[in-house]
Design a protein around this motif. Structure first.
Motif, short mmCIF file in Angstrom:
data_model
loop_
_atom_site.label_atom_id
_atom_site.label_comp_id
_atom_site.label_asym_id
_atom_site.label_seq_id
_atom_site.Cartn_x
_atom_site.Cartn_y
_atom_site.Cartn_z
N TYR A 15 25.46 44.56 30.05
CA TYR A 15 24.19 45.74 29.76
C TYR A 15 23.62 45.72 28.54
O TYR A 15 22.77 47.04 28.35
CB TYR A 15 24.41 46.98 30.61
CG TYR A 15 25.29 46.53 31.76
CD1 TYR A 15 24.03 45.52 33.07
CD2 TYR A 15 26.18 46.44 32.19
CE1 TYR A 15 24.96 45.62 34.39
CE2 TYR A 15 26.71 46.03 33.30
CZ TYR A 15 26.41 46.27 34.86
OH TYR A 15 26.65 45.57 35.70
N GLY A 16 23.53 45.30 27.12
CA GLY A 16 23.16 45.11 25.98
C GLY A 16 24.45 46.72 25.06
O GLY A 16 25.34 46.96 25.92
N THR B 256 18.39 42.40 34.41
CA THR B 256 17.43 43.23 33.90
C THR B 256 17.47 44.45 34.56
O THR B 256 17.89 46.12 34.17
CB THR B 256 15.89 42.86 33.40
OG1 THR B 256 16.44 42.06 32.46
CG2 THR B 256 15.12 44.27 32.77
N ILE B 257 17.67 44.51 36.07
CA ILE B 257 18.15 45.50 36.76
C ILE B 257 19.15 45.60 37.00
O ILE B 257 18.88 46.67 36.40
CB ILE B 257 17.72 44.85 38.36
CG1 ILE B 257 16.34 44.22 38.43
CG2 ILE B 257 17.88 46.08 39.57
CD1 ILE B 257 15.26 45.28 37.98
N GLY B 258 20.59 45.40 36.48
CA GLY B 258 21.49 45.75 36.42
C GLY B 258 20.97 46.99 35.49
O GLY B 258 22.14 48.03 35.42
N GLN B 259 20.67 46.61 33.67
CA GLN B 259 20.32 47.64 32.66
C GLN B 259 19.92 48.66 33.21
O GLN B 259 20.26 49.54 32.43
CB GLN B 259 20.00 46.77 31.97
CG GLN B 259 19.71 47.07 30.38
CD GLN B 259 19.03 46.06 29.51
OE1 GLN B 259 17.59 46.53 30.10
NE2 GLN B 259 19.37 45.92 28.82
N LYS B 260 18.75 48.39 33.81
CA LYS B 260 18.04 49.63 34.31
C LYS B 260 19.23 50.76 35.69
O LYS B 260 19.13 52.27 35.65
CB LYS B 260 16.54 49.23 35.25
CG LYS B 260 15.98 48.11 34.13
CD LYS B 260 14.43 47.86 35.29
CE LYS B 260 13.93 47.25 34.09
NZ LYS B 260 12.92 47.85 33.58
N ILE B 261 19.75 50.43 35.73
CA ILE B 261 20.79 51.15 36.39
C ILE B 261 21.91 51.69 35.91
O ILE B 261 21.92 52.75 36.13
CB ILE B 261 21.56 49.96 37.53
CG1 ILE B 261 20.81 49.31 38.89
CG2 ILE B 261 22.92 50.71 38.49
CD1 ILE B 261 21.02 47.78 39.71
N VAL B 262 22.27 50.90 35.21
CA VAL B 262 23.41 51.90 34.17
C VAL B 262 22.36 52.39 32.92
O VAL B 262 22.92 53.67 32.93
CB VAL B 262 23.56 50.66 33.37
CG1 VAL B 262 24.51 51.31 31.98
CG2 VAL B 262 24.26 49.42 34.37
N ASN B 263 21.62 52.55 32.41
CA ASN B 263 20.36 53.44 32.29
C ASN B 263 20.17 54.46 33.07
O ASN B 263 20.69 55.81 32.47
CB ASN B 263 19.43 53.17 31.98
CG ASN B 263 19.69 52.50 30.60
OD1 ASN B 263 20.40 52.12 30.08
ND2 ASN B 263 18.50 51.54 30.09
N ARG B 264 20.01 54.14 34.15
CA ARG B 264 19.58 55.58 34.96
C ARG B 264 21.10 56.29 35.82
O ARG B 264 20.58 57.38 35.51
CB ARG B 264 18.96 55.20 36.00
CG ARG B 264 18.53 55.93 37.57
CD ARG B 264 17.80 55.25 38.57
NE ARG B 264 18.32 54.34 39.58
CZ ARG B 264 19.67 53.90 39.90
NH1 ARG B 264 19.88 55.08 40.73
NH2 ARG B 264 20.15 52.98 40.59
N LEU B 265 21.96 55.37 35.78
CA LEU B 265 23.18 56.38 36.00
C LEU B 265 23.53 57.56 35.31
O LEU B 265 24.44 58.65 35.49
CB LEU B 265 24.72 55.61 36.49
CG LEU B 265 23.48 54.67 37.83
CD1 LEU B 265 24.77 53.79 38.01
CD2 LEU B 265 23.93 55.98 39.43
N ALA C 221 20.65 58.36 23.92
CA ALA C 221 21.04 58.34 22.41
C ALA C 221 22.36 58.17 22.97
O ALA C 221 23.50 58.26 23.77
CB ALA C 221 19.77 59.49 21.85
N GLY C 222 23.03 57.49 21.45
CA GLY C 222 24.18 57.22 21.46
C GLY C 222 24.91 55.62 21.61
O GLY C 222 23.97 55.55 21.91
N CYS C 223 26.13 55.30 20.67
CA CYS C 223 26.26 54.00 20.58
C CYS C 223 27.41 53.89 20.18
O CYS C 223 27.96 54.85 19.61
CB CYS C 223 25.12 53.50 19.76
SG CYS C 223 25.37 53.30 18.27
N GLN D 191 17.40 53.72 24.12
CA GLN D 191 17.86 52.90 25.90
C GLN D 191 18.98 51.57 25.48
O GLN D 191 19.00 51.16 23.87
CB GLN D 191 16.91 52.29 26.57
CG GLN D 191 15.45 51.61 25.80
CD GLN D 191 14.28 51.42 27.11
OE1 GLN D 191 14.01 51.71 27.76
NE2 GLN D 191 13.56 50.55 26.51
N ALA D 192 18.80 51.16 26.66
CA ALA D 192 20.61 50.17 26.48
C ALA D 192 19.50 48.89 26.32
O ALA D 192 17.98 48.89 26.81
CB ALA D 192 21.38 49.86 27.41
#
Length: 208
Positions: free
Chosen positions: A182-183, A71-80, A21-23, A191-192
């Motif tokens: 990454y959104g 999209t995969i890059g966004q998933k990586i950022v979310n995960r990290l 969360a958070g933006c 999520q982003a």
């Protein structure tokens, strides 16, 4: 610790990893994909992991190949980001995930579902290259510790929800920024969402 017994349960357990969360409208640190407080997720880190995933999946069935690097890059950022938050939470509750626990859990999952199948699923659905699988499982186990600490007598579902709420509260107190490529953080979806395709990077060309 919750032992995964079905691939569906594994996916559900993995799903909690995307909670964040958070933006912020402030610009991110130069050269970074995201920042969590004073911690910087370097763009090079995301690029390297994305390239690993592309290379690892190029010979897999068509449905498992990477056709949308953004999209995969966004998933990586979310995960990290969520991994960082889980690490912070573990410090708060005084717990530590050991390397032996990670190895045991990883081997159980590989044995039950097949190493190649798990690797492909994690790469395409969660943005996890092979080099980061142990780190990913460490985060999953860490979430189990958080759930047990904040709701020791709850069901698996209640603990998962409690873990999500705990991480949301932690994230709300943390200054999190994400590169526009990454959104933006969507508090409602936790999520982003969306990303700037014009800034998205493609994997390097390979010789045929």
């Amino acid at each position: 610790m919750v032992v995964v017994t079905k691939l569906g349960k594994l996916s559900a357990c993995i799903g909690i990893v995307l909670l964040v969360a958070g933006c912020s409208s402030k610009p991110v640190h130069a050269g970074s994909a995201a920042t969590i407080g004073t911690t910087v997720i370097k763009q090079q880190t995301v690029t390297t992991q994305l390239n690993e995933i592309v290379a690892e999946t190029k010979n897999t069935p068509a449905g498992m190949q990477i056709t949308d690097p953004g999209t995969i890059g966004q998933k990586i950022v979310n995960r990290l980001i969520i991994a960082n938050l889980v690490d912070q939470a573990l410090v708060q509750i005084g717990k530590k995930v050991t390397s032996s626990e990670v190895a045991k859990f990883r081997d159980q999952v590989f044995l039950q579902y097949g190493k190649e199948s798990v690797e492909q699923q994690l790469a395409t659905s969660q943005g996890v290259p092979k080099s980061e699988i142990d780190s990913f499982f460490r985060t999953i186990l860490g979430q189990g510790y958080i759930g047990s600490a904040v709701m020791p007598t709850g069901t698996d579902q209640e603990r998962s929800q409690a873990t999500g709420n705990f991480l949301i509260q932690l994230a709300s107190k943390t200054d999190i920024k994400v590169s526009p490529r990454y959104g933006v953080w969507n508090p409602a979806q936790l999520q982003a969402t969306g990303f700037d395709n014009s800034m998205s990077f493609a994997p390097p060309a390979t010789n045929q």
